[in-house]
Design an enzyme around this catalytic site. Structure first.
Site, short mmCIF file in Angstrom:
data_model
loop_
_atom_site.label_atom_id
_atom_site.label_comp_id
_atom_site.label_asym_id
_atom_site.label_seq_id
_atom_site.Cartn_x
_atom_site.Cartn_y
_atom_site.Cartn_z
N ARG A 44 35.90 -2.82 61.57
CA ARG A 44 34.71 -2.34 62.27
C ARG A 44 34.32 -3.20 63.46
O ARG A 44 33.71 -2.71 64.41
CB ARG A 44 33.53 -2.25 61.29
N ASP A 155 13.45 1.34 62.48
CA ASP A 155 14.81 1.06 62.03
C ASP A 155 15.28 -0.21 62.75
O ASP A 155 14.75 -0.55 63.80
CB ASP A 155 15.75 2.23 62.34
#
Ligand SMILES: C[S@@+](CC[C@H](N)C(=O)[O-])C[C@H]1O[C@@H](n2cnc3c(N)ncnc32)[C@H](O)[C@@H]1O
Length: 292
Positions: A44, A155
């Site tokens: 990733r 968030d």
């Protein structure tokens, strides 16, 4: 789905760099990668290492730790590593408890206040489906007009917040949405559905790390906090920290709604468990002193 094994174009990560990086990520946002996740992190993050024109994960670690632009790069890491899966009207029983049982109780409790308000927080709101669902349910609930309604949605990831502020969604976000709500609260565009202005204006979005106590003290006290499917990615210690932080941001008598696979067993004894007809939810004691 991530493959366990590194792909050919990924940069190798050795064990010591893996440990340094995963501890740094854990410290920053609470997401914990155990020893089996070495290749997952390698896959990733390789593109980030390359985009910074670095040759190794060790150099990338030093950049994240000491570089003046580290905050910006940490945002990129978060965007790559967080799981943002969400959809409108997720966990319908809990939402039914919210509209049919929690809201009426709060309205009755506050109805004689001079300027009553309802403050609701979607903590870990991802791309916005959760706070917009809450806004739609509040509009449907016909809360008395003298109530001020505020929905705060936060968030840690800037990328998902950008999507949320845009308010444009594709079909997959509507897998649990009644057609009547799509008709009433969305405009159909060519490829997307757009949240209508009356819903959008009820929600304020902001970036916030739920482990950042220094910033959390500025969040107003809430009547209801939705923090669903966020702490599942944390270990027990980080869960405790987040739950303590949310407890401190709730008004006495306020409610905490977690995801269905999440509970406070072995995490916190500060809340009472309320058994509603539609669901069980956590509640801060009404007698709790409100001083922080
Ligand atoms: C799976 S989504 C849940 C979205 C929505 N609450 C729901 O239940 O559908 C989890 C979200 O938590 C956010 N998140 C993860 N760690 C966080 C942290 N430390 N602070 C704030 N948000 C975080 C992720 O960026 C992600 O958007």
């Amino acid at each position: 789905m991530d493959n366990m094994f590194p792909s050919e174009d990924s940069i190798p990560i050795n064990e010591s760099s893996f440990r340094l990086l995963r501890d740094l990520i854990y410290e920053y946002c609470g997401i914990y990668f155990d020893d089996t996740s070495q290749y997952l992190l390698q896959r990733r993050l390789s593109r980030r290492v390359r985009s910074k024109q670095l040759n190794s994960f060790q150099d990338y670690y030093y950049l994240l730790k000491y570089d003046p632009g580290r905050e910006e790069e940490l945002n990129e890491v978060i965007d790559v590593l967080t799981t943002n899966e969400t959809y409108f009207f997720r966990e319908s029983n809990q939402l039914k408890a919210f509209t049919d049982e929690i809201l009426p109780e709060l309205v009755e409790r506050k109805t004689n206040e001079i300027s009553p308000s309802l403050r609701i927080w979607s903590a870990g709101c991802s791309t916005g489906e959760e706070p917009y669902s809450i806004a739609i349910l509040l509009l449907e609930a016909r809360i008395p007009s003298h109530f001020e309604i505020e929905i705060f949605a936060s968030d840690i990831s800037q990328r998902v917040l950008k999507v949320a502020r845009n308010g444009l969604y594709t079909k997959s976000s509507f897998r649990a949405t009644a057609p009547k709500y799509i008709q009433r609260y969305f405009n159909r565009l060519e490829k997307h559905f757009q949240v209508v202005h009356d819903v959008k204006k009820l929600v304020n979005f902001g970036q916030l790390n739920l482990l950042d106590e220094g910033k959390l003290v500025f969040v107003k006290k809430m009547d209801v906090i939705f923090c669903r499917n966020v702490i599942i990615y944390f270990d027990a210690q980080a869960k405790r920290r987040v739950i303590d932080n949310l407890f401190n941001r709730l008004k006495p008598g306020g409610f905490l709604l977690l995801g269905h696979s999440e509970s406070l067993i072995n995490i916190s004894t500060q809340f009472n468990l309320r058994h509603f007809v539609n669901d069980m939810v956590y509640q801060k004691s009404v007698q709790e002193l409100d001083f922080i």
